[in-house]
Design an enzyme around this catalytic site. Structure first.
Site, short mmCIF file in Angstrom:
data_model
loop_
_atom_site.label_atom_id
_atom_site.label_comp_id
_atom_site.label_asym_id
_atom_site.label_seq_id
_atom_site.Cartn_x
_atom_site.Cartn_y
_atom_site.Cartn_z
N ILE A 257 0.77 -1.28 -0.03
CA ILE A 257 -0.05 0.02 0.06
C ILE A 257 0.89 1.38 0.05
O ILE A 257 0.30 2.28 -0.35
CB ILE A 257 -0.94 0.10 1.17
CG1 ILE A 257 -0.46 0.19 2.57
CG2 ILE A 257 -2.11 -1.07 1.04
CD1 ILE A 257 -1.10 0.26 3.56
N GLY B 291 7.76 3.76 0.87
CA GLY B 291 8.39 5.22 1.27
C GLY B 291 9.96 4.90 1.02
O GLY B 291 10.35 4.17 -0.06
N ALA B 292 10.65 5.92 1.71
CA ALA B 292 11.76 5.90 1.29
C ALA B 292 12.52 4.86 2.13
O ALA B 292 13.65 4.58 1.63
CB ALA B 292 12.65 7.42 1.77
N GLU B 293 12.02 4.61 2.99
CA GLU B 293 12.67 3.74 4.19
C GLU B 293 12.20 2.33 4.29
O GLU B 293 12.94 1.31 4.43
CB GLU B 293 12.39 4.45 5.47
CG GLU B 293 13.36 4.47 6.40
CD GLU B 293 12.86 4.22 7.79
OE1 GLU B 293 13.56 3.45 8.56
OE2 GLU B 293 11.66 4.89 8.15
N ALA B 294 10.95 2.05 3.91
CA ALA B 294 10.13 0.98 3.98
C ALA B 294 9.40 0.76 3.09
O ALA B 294 8.67 1.48 2.45
CB ALA B 294 9.67 0.82 5.46
N ASP C 83 9.45 12.43 13.17
CA ASP C 83 9.16 12.70 11.64
C ASP C 83 7.59 13.03 11.77
O ASP C 83 6.58 12.53 11.36
CB ASP C 83 9.35 11.45 11.04
CG ASP C 83 9.12 11.82 9.35
OD1 ASP C 83 9.06 12.91 8.98
OD2 ASP C 83 9.05 10.87 8.60
#
Ligand SMILES: Nc1ncnc2c1ncn2[C@@H]1O[C@H](COP(=O)(O)OP(=O)(O)OP(=O)(O)O)[C@@H](O)[C@H]1O
Ligand SMILES: Nc1ncnc2c1ncn2[C@@H]1O[C@H](COP(=O)(O)OP(=O)(O)O)[C@@H](O)[C@H]1O
Ligand SMILES: [Mg+2]
Ligand SMILES: [Mg+2]
Lengths: 326, 201
Positions: free
Chosen positions: B6, B9-12, B120
């Site tokens: 869904i 992101g940049a991270e996960a 964040d």
């Protein structure tokens, strides 16, 4: 008709000549860096002494004369006051003597624009990494067309962090590249890693790395420092890329000379299907061509030239204060 | 087990899935090819662990957050929250109610009182459910510390992403909740004065 640009924000005096986006000359003269740092007045004095000769050299390289010039740009800031003043005064003198249009240029915008121009990118995300600056920027139209700063360092620029470490480690200038050399063959030792969203901070890392020079191999420390700092930049950049969905990424500024940083950023861009670009080293280090390029863009987009009396310098001139008229 | 991506992101990578027969979210921190393996593994493991820990503490002090279901080295399962990101609502031009902003401010105050800095704290990490209730998500960059500065950054991040009026409601409610709000707000103005922010367009 061509446009000339003068850069003198720090230790480099640079003069560039551009005609319709084509770089006809990009010559420079650098104040020799010593490990004692630099005294602004001495550097300014060095620039004053060299400017006439460098101007002649630029014209000789371009193969044109002052009669072929219709506008002049100079670095308004950010930079070191006395150094900026040399470019400012030279530009004003030439402008009034030869009736040239004169344009004050932002140094950071110029670094981005030259890389953008050479890569033919239309709307990139830019990572600007130099001695004093580290920012992630992209153009937005609100509330006026400008480079918005999406992320930046909370404290010092990544270049200065590398330089401070290099001095503490007893390396020789050029520092960025001597840290890179020392890092070869190093092994990873954990270090503080500070990223907040699209912002980042380097002083904690710097302090720790300098402290670790005692009791660790200098090569391991240099390697880990470089990997940690560049990974932080990549993470923040990747977050901005994911958030904004820009189709291209570029890196510019002095630290963009690092092969390792470019390799890492290319990987970031690839994983998002974005194009990756950078400029040759002579345009990542401070240079006059980028100032001429932006002055030409200002001129051709119909921006009103600055009146000679009103042309000044601004040491803390931010990229996001500049209206992009092209 | 059905599993559907869904968000990336940049991270996960974030998936909707089921676990223990519960409608769940899997947050999977994938390796990043750009960084060296040791650093990569450290970051992914540390963030997964701290996200689980602070989400759990936040829940226990009454902040509305997803429930932690399962923690692996690089993977975190939490309950799925049916809702819309506050940032998406803002992009659609929907106004964010004052009551909601006050609630978000109160939640941040509670987190700070418990020694948690979110790390964040932006509208992208606030989900609004059908009843208009806010949920705080994404504790991946959080820290448990008594640092005033880290907490001031939470305020700064939110302040930069919302309009003045919303911020006024947010910060008023935050101040009445957070016991160290005076010092944290003072630090916020100091950060803003450091020069990098005052000219931001
Ligand atoms: N190969 C390299 N790898 C990494 N860093 C490098 C390399 N070459 C130069 N640098 C770094 O680039 C920086 C110089 O960049 P530049 O000249 O653009 O910055 P500056 O003029 O000092 O600062 P500013 O542009 O912010 O006014 C130095 O910090 C230097 O260490
Ligand atoms: N528990 C949850 N319930 C529903 N949606 C979620 C949940 N957790 C995350 N999401 C969705 O996935 C997105 C990304 O998750 P987040 O934890 O914020 O990851 P990242 O660190 O990549 O930002 C969120 O913005 C939200 O839309
Ligand atoms: Mg520079
Ligand atoms: Mg998030």
């Amino acid at each position: 008709m061509a446009v000339i640009g003068i850069e003198s924000s720090a230790h480099t005096l640079g003069i560039g000549i551009i005609e319709n986006g084509k770089i006809l000359a990009n010559v420079k003269r650098m104040y020799p860096i010593s490990d004692k740092g630099m005294i602004p007045m001495r550097v300014a004095d060095f620039h004053v002494k060299g400017v006439k000769k460098l101007l002649l050299e630029a014209f000789a390289t371009a193969g044109i004369g002052i009669d072929n010039i219709e506008a002049i740009g100079y670095t308004m800031g950010p930079g070191i006051g006395p150094c900026l003043s040399v470019g400012n005064i030279t530009a004003k003198t030439l402008a009034s003597k030869y009736r040239l249009k004169i344009y004050p240029v932002n140094h950071a915008v110029a670094h981005i624009e030259i890389a953008k121009h050479l890569n033919k990118f239309s709307d990139p995300l830019a990572l600007y990494v130099s001695g004093g600056n580290s920012q992630i920027l992209g153009i937005t139209d609100e509330p006026f067309k400008h480079y918005r700063v999406y992320g930046e360092t909370f404290d010092i620029g990544v270049g200065n962090m590398l330089d401070n470490f290099a001095r503490a480690a007893g390396l020789k200038p050029a520092w960025g590249s001597s840290v890179a050399k020392l890092a070869i063959g190093g092994r990873y030792v954990p270090m503080p890693y500070t990223v907040k969203g699209m912002d980042f901070a380097f002083t904690g890392l710097q302090t720790k790395a300098i402290g670790m020079l005692k009791g660790n191999s200098a090569s391991d420390v240099a390697f880990s420092l470089q990997e940690t700092a560049f990974s932080m930049l990549c993470e923040a950049t990747e977050r901005a890329l994911a958030l904004l969905g820009k189709r291209s990424l570029l890196v510019c500024g002095g630290v963009a000379q690092s092969q390792r940083l470019k390799e890492m950023l290319r990987s970031v861009a690839d994983s998002h299907g974005a194009k990756f670009g950078f400029a040759p080293d002579q345009y990542n280090a401070d240079n006059g061509a980028m100032i001429a390029l932006v002055a030409e863009k200002m001129f051709r987009s119909g921006k009103r030239s600055c009146s000679i009396e009103a042309c000044g310098v601004r040491q803390d001139y931010r990229a996001d204060a500049v209206e992009i008229t092209w | 087990m059905a599993i559907r991506l869904i968000a990336k992101g940049a991270e996960a990578e974030v998936y909707r899935t089921r676990i223990f027969d519960i409608d769940a979210i899997l947050k999977d921190r994938k390796p990043k090819a750009y960084r060296i393996r040791e650093l990569d593994e450290n970051i992914r493991a540390a963030r997964t662990k701290s996200e689980a820990k602070t989400t759990y503490i936040a829940d226990s002090i009454g902040v509305r957050v997803p429930n932690v279901l399962l923690v692996k080295r690089y993977q975190l399962y939490t309950t799925y929250i049916e809702g819309t990101r506050m940032s998406s609502l803002m992009q659609q031009g929907k106004s964010i109610g004052n009551r909601l902003m006050s609630k978000v401010g109160k939640y941040l105050g509670m987190l700070h009182n418990a020694g948690i800095a979110h790390g964040d704290f932006t509208p992208a990490n606030i989900l609004i459910d059908a009843k208009g209730e806010p949920w705080v998500i994404d504790f991946g960059l959080s820290s448990i510390s008594d640092s005033i500065e880290e907490k001031a950054f939470d305020l700064l991040l939110m302040k930069r992403s919302i309009d003045c009026k919303s911020y006024a409601y947010f910060v008023e409610s935050y101040s009445s909740k957070a016991s160290a709000s005076k010092a944290i707000l003072a630090r916020l103005s100091e950060i803003e004065k450091r020069g990098r922010y005052n000219e931001r367009a």
